[in-house]
Design a protein around this motif. Structure first.
Motif, PDB file in Angstrom:
ATOM      1  N   ARG A 217       0.832  -1.201   0.000  1.00  0.00           N
ATOM      2  CA  ARG A 217       0.000   0.000   0.000  1.00  0.00           C
ATOM      3  C   ARG A 217       0.870   1.256   0.000  1.00  0.00           C
ATOM      4  N   GLU A 218       1.950   1.239   0.763  1.00  0.00           N
ATOM      5  CA  GLU A 218       2.867   2.387   0.792  1.00  0.00           C
ATOM      6  C   GLU A 218       3.500   2.599  -0.581  1.00  0.00           C
ATOM      7  N   LEU A 219       3.870   1.518  -1.243  1.00  0.00           N
ATOM      8  CA  LEU A 219       4.487   1.626  -2.571  1.00  0.00           C
ATOM      9  C   LEU A 219       3.521   2.212  -3.591  1.00  0.00           C
ATOM     10  N   VAL A 220       2.264   1.766  -3.536  1.00  0.00           N
ATOM     11  CA  VAL A 220       1.261   2.287  -4.477  1.00  0.00           C
ATOM     12  C   VAL A 220       0.947   3.749  -4.176  1.00  0.00           C
ATOM     13  N   ASP A 221       0.861   4.104  -2.895  1.00  0.00           N
ATOM     14  CA  ASP A 221       0.631   5.510  -2.542  1.00  0.00           C
ATOM     15  C   ASP A 221       1.744   6.401  -3.096  1.00  0.00           C
ATOM     16  N   ASP A 222       2.984   5.941  -2.972  1.00  0.00           N
ATOM     17  CA  ASP A 222       4.115   6.706  -3.498  1.00  0.00           C
ATOM     18  C   ASP A 222       4.044   6.789  -5.019  1.00  0.00           C
ATOM     19  N   PHE A 223       3.685   5.676  -5.659  1.00  0.00           N
ATOM     20  CA  PHE A 223       3.528   5.654  -7.119  1.00  0.00           C
ATOM     21  C   PHE A 223       2.468   6.676  -7.541  1.00  0.00           C
ATOM     22  N   ASN A 224       1.357   6.706  -6.813  1.00  0.00           N
ATOM     23  CA  ASN A 224       0.261   7.621  -7.151  1.00  0.00           C
ATOM     24  C   ASN A 224       0.665   9.088  -7.048  1.00  0.00           C
ATOM     25  N   SER A 225       1.586   9.394  -6.142  1.00  0.00           N
ATOM     26  CA  SER A 225       2.003  10.781  -5.961  1.00  0.00           C
ATOM     27  C   SER A 225       2.755  11.316  -7.173  1.00  0.00           C
ATOM     28  N   ARG A 226       3.184  10.426  -8.060  1.00  0.00           N
ATOM     29  CA  ARG A 226       3.980  10.840  -9.225  1.00  0.00           C
ATOM     30  C   ARG A 226       3.227  10.680 -10.547  1.00  0.00           C
ATOM     31  N   ILE A 227       1.942  10.351 -10.502  1.00  0.00           N
ATOM     32  CA  ILE A 227       1.154  10.144 -11.720  1.00  0.00           C
ATOM     33  C   ILE A 227       0.869  11.480 -12.414  1.00  0.00           C
ATOM     34  N   LYS A 228       0.975  11.469 -13.734  1.00  0.00           N
ATOM     35  CA  LYS A 228       0.622  12.625 -14.551  1.00  0.00           C
ATOM     36  C   LYS A 228      -0.514  12.226 -15.499  1.00  0.00           C
ATOM     37  N   ILE A 229      -1.701  12.753 -15.249  1.00  0.00           N
ATOM     38  CA  ILE A 229      -2.852  12.465 -16.106  1.00  0.00           C
ATOM     39  C   ILE A 229      -2.735  13.277 -17.394  1.00  0.00           C
ATOM     40  N   PRO A 230      -3.026  12.681 -18.580  1.00  0.00           N
ATOM     41  CA  PRO A 230      -3.021  13.459 -19.831  1.00  0.00           C
ATOM     42  C   PRO A 230      -3.863  14.722 -19.696  1.00  0.00           C
ATOM     43  N   SER A 231      -3.329  15.836 -20.170  1.00  0.00           N
ATOM     44  CA  SER A 231      -3.981  17.135 -19.957  1.00  0.00           C
ATOM     45  C   SER A 231      -5.403  17.174 -20.515  1.00  0.00           C
ATOM     46  N   GLU A 232      -5.666  16.465 -21.628  1.00  0.00           N
ATOM     47  CA  GLU A 232      -6.997  16.494 -22.229  1.00  0.00           C
ATOM     48  C   GLU A 232      -8.030  15.725 -21.407  1.00  0.00           C
ATOM     49  N   LEU A 233      -7.573  15.041 -20.349  1.00  0.00           N
ATOM     50  CA  LEU A 233      -8.484  14.253 -19.525  1.00  0.00           C
ATOM     51  C   LEU A 233      -8.684  14.823 -18.125  1.00  0.00           C
ATOM     52  N   VAL A 234      -8.009  15.904 -17.798  1.00  0.00           N
ATOM     53  CA  VAL A 234      -8.120  16.456 -16.439  1.00  0.00           C
ATOM     54  C   VAL A 234      -9.571  16.811 -16.116  1.00  0.00           C
ATOM     55  N   GLY A 235     -10.229  17.504 -17.032  1.00  0.00           N
ATOM     56  CA  GLY A 235     -11.634  17.852 -16.828  1.00  0.00           C
ATOM     57  C   GLY A 235     -12.539  16.635 -16.831  1.00  0.00           C
ATOM     58  N   VAL A 236     -12.186  15.641 -17.636  1.00  0.00           N
ATOM     59  CA  VAL A 236     -12.980  14.416 -17.710  1.00  0.00           C
ATOM     60  C   VAL A 236     -12.928  13.664 -16.383  1.00  0.00           C
ATOM     61  N   ILE A 237     -11.758  13.649 -15.744  1.00  0.00           N
ATOM     62  CA  ILE A 237     -11.620  13.015 -14.430  1.00  0.00           C
ATOM     63  C   ILE A 237     -12.557  13.679 -13.427  1.00  0.00           C
ATOM     64  N   ARG A 238     -12.602  15.011 -13.440  1.00  0.00           N
ATOM     65  CA  ARG A 238     -13.491  15.739 -12.535  1.00  0.00           C
ATOM     66  C   ARG A 238     -14.954  15.412 -12.832  1.00  0.00           C
ATOM     67  N   ASN A 239     -15.315  15.374 -14.125  1.00  0.00           N
ATOM     68  CA  ASN A 239     -16.680  14.983 -14.500  1.00  0.00           C
ATOM     69  C   ASN A 239     -17.034  13.610 -13.950  1.00  0.00           C
ATOM     70  N   SER A 240     -16.075  12.692 -14.047  1.00  0.00           N
ATOM     71  CA  SER A 240     -16.301  11.320 -13.593  1.00  0.00           C
ATOM     72  C   SER A 240     -16.550  11.290 -12.098  1.00  0.00           C
ATOM     73  N   ALA A 241     -15.744  12.035 -11.357  1.00  0.00           N
ATOM     74  CA  ALA A 241     -15.904  12.077  -9.905  1.00  0.00           C
ATOM     75  C   ALA A 241     -17.285  12.617  -9.526  1.00  0.00           C
ATOM     76  N   GLU A 242     -17.720  13.660 -10.220  1.00  0.00           N
ATOM     77  CA  GLU A 242     -19.031  14.236  -9.933  1.00  0.00           C
ATOM     78  C   GLU A 242     -20.145  13.240 -10.256  1.00  0.00           C
ATOM     79  N   ALA A 243     -19.984  12.470 -11.350  1.00  0.00           N
ATOM     80  CA  ALA A 243     -21.007  11.490 -11.728  1.00  0.00           C
ATOM     81  C   ALA A 243     -21.112  10.378 -10.692  1.00  0.00           C
TER      82      ALA A 243
END
Length: 410
Positions: A217-243
């Motif tokens: 779990r610690e390794l995955v948390d650290d991995f997640n801290s370095r993720i870069k989402i494609p710029s064209e999907l940043v708004g889509v991620i927010r839409n998904s969370a709201e849905a």
């Protein structure tokens, strides 16, 4: 839409629900046979492709040449569970107060019914115009991976096209442009047995596994801290969370930010654990199956390598991996679905990414821009008292009629 088409949509959806196609075992002979007969009676020639016994797929195409548009829906459904917890029998297809109840109503026999009706209504116009090719594929086994269904049809060259629409339940005011990938692994710990009253003489495999799980779990948390989402999907991620928040999160006291984190990072769910053979023995073997879902922009093999290099006290076995995938919002089929919802329904639609997998991944892997748009809601699939509203059936039928007409410039 005329009342006749509306009534036919309701009748067809109800009939499809009444044909059980529970997966497992996933036998779809009866429902595919019904779909074939329904299409044949309307003058269409239906091809049956069966890669695994009793799990056939039905394919029908009209027109010729390019562009080629694929319409797809799966006919298998998950088990109904405890049938006493249903308000109406799960395979009744009962219509009550504008809703059609039953297992698969939302996921996705309502969507299959819409596709069948749209295909039958527009086929002659497309064929006479010579504007291109429309394919309808009713497929099997999506609920357990889609391997003898869409995956096999894509590999066999049966499903090739310039764009695709899958009528999975998105709700009539939103659509999916992508989905997270899959990363499932097994952690195996090995120890040394001893009598439970003298644990210092053994090496407890369960303790090794628990400590390794915390480290994972610690390794995955650290991995997640370095993720870069494609710029064209940043708004889509927010839409998904709201849905997701609106569909299931608000009632549980969760926040939109909670879902934004789940959709945009590698999720972490230990799903199965096994270990030990007797309470008074030091266990010499323990294992855990870990399910992780990977967002676009992340290679699941990188997650595997991170765990493999960081976990020293367990062996890691890969169970299943699939790449995250999405269709860029700039693609024409995405623009048409967006435009269709906006113009036909008068609502500004929101593209989203889903956390689970659909057959859309096989089409996208082969380079086919794919949008998921169909009747039903996120929180209803696989639930007790699953239903689809008649309003949603009508809305998605009207939108898809618009989209297909525009796609072929009719």
């Amino acid at each position: 839409m005329c009342a006749e088409v509306r009534d036919s949509l309701v009748e067809l959806t109800s009939k499809l629900i009444q044909l059980p196609s529970v997966n497992p075992p996933g036998f779809t002979v009866n429902i595919i046979g019904f779909i074939k007969d329904w299409l044949t009676s309307r003058g269409f020639s239906v091809e049956i492709r069966e890669y695994v016994k009793d799990k056939p797929n039905a394919i029908v195409r009209i027109g010729k040449g390019k562009p080629v548009l694929i319409l797809n829906g799966h006919v298998d459904v998950v088990p109904p569970g405890d049938e006493t917890r249903w308000s109406y029998p799960p395979f009744s297809g009962k219509v009550v107060e504008g809703k059609i109840f039953g297992r698969g109503s939302s996921d996705m026999k309502g969507g299959v019914a819409v596709l069948m009706m749209v295909f039958s209504k527009l086929a002659e116009k497309i064929e006479k115009s010579g504007a291109g090719t429309l394919i309808l594929a009713a497929t099997s086994d999506e609920e357990t991976g889609g391997h003898p269904g869409v995956e096999a049809l894509v590999k066999d060259g049966i499903l090739r096209g310039d764009a695709a629409i899958i009528a999975e339940p998105s709700g009539s005011f939103r659509y999916y442009v992508g989905e997270k990938g899959l990363c499932q692994v097994k952690l195996v710990a090995r120890g040394r047995p001893a009598h439970g009253s003298l644990p210092i003489l053994g090496d407890n495999a369960i303790m090794r596994l628990v400590n390794s799980l915390i480290k994972a779990r610690e390794l995955v948390d650290d991995f997640n801290s370095r993720i870069k989402i494609p710029s064209e999907l940043v708004g889509v991620i927010r839409n998904s969370a709201e849905a997701y928040y609106e569909a299931v999160g608000k009632s549980l006291g969760l926040r939109i930010e909670d879902f934004e984190r789940v959709v945009g990072t590698v999720s972490f769910n230990p799903g199965v654990i096994r270990g030990g053979s007797k309470i008074n023995m030091v266990p010499d073997h323990a294992e855990l199956e870990l399910d992780m879902r990977v967002p676009p922009g992340v290679n699941p093999n990188d997650v595997v390598n991170t765990l493999r290099s960081g976990l020293k006290d367990v062996d890691l076995e890969v169970l299943d991996v699939s790449q995250p995938n999405y269709t860029p919002p700039s693609e024409r089929i995405v623009s048409l679905v967006h435009e269709g919802i906006s113009r036909v329904l008068g609502r500004e639609p929101k593209p989203i990414i889903v956390t689970g997998a659909t057959d859309g991944r096989y089409l996208r892997y082969s380079g086919i821009p794919t949008v998921v748009y169909g009747p039903g809601e996120l929180g209803l699939a696989h639930a007790y008292d699953e239903y689809v509203t008649i309003e949603d059936l009508v809305n998605t039928y009207n939108v898809l009629s618009y989209v297909i007409t525009k796609f072929f410039n009719l």
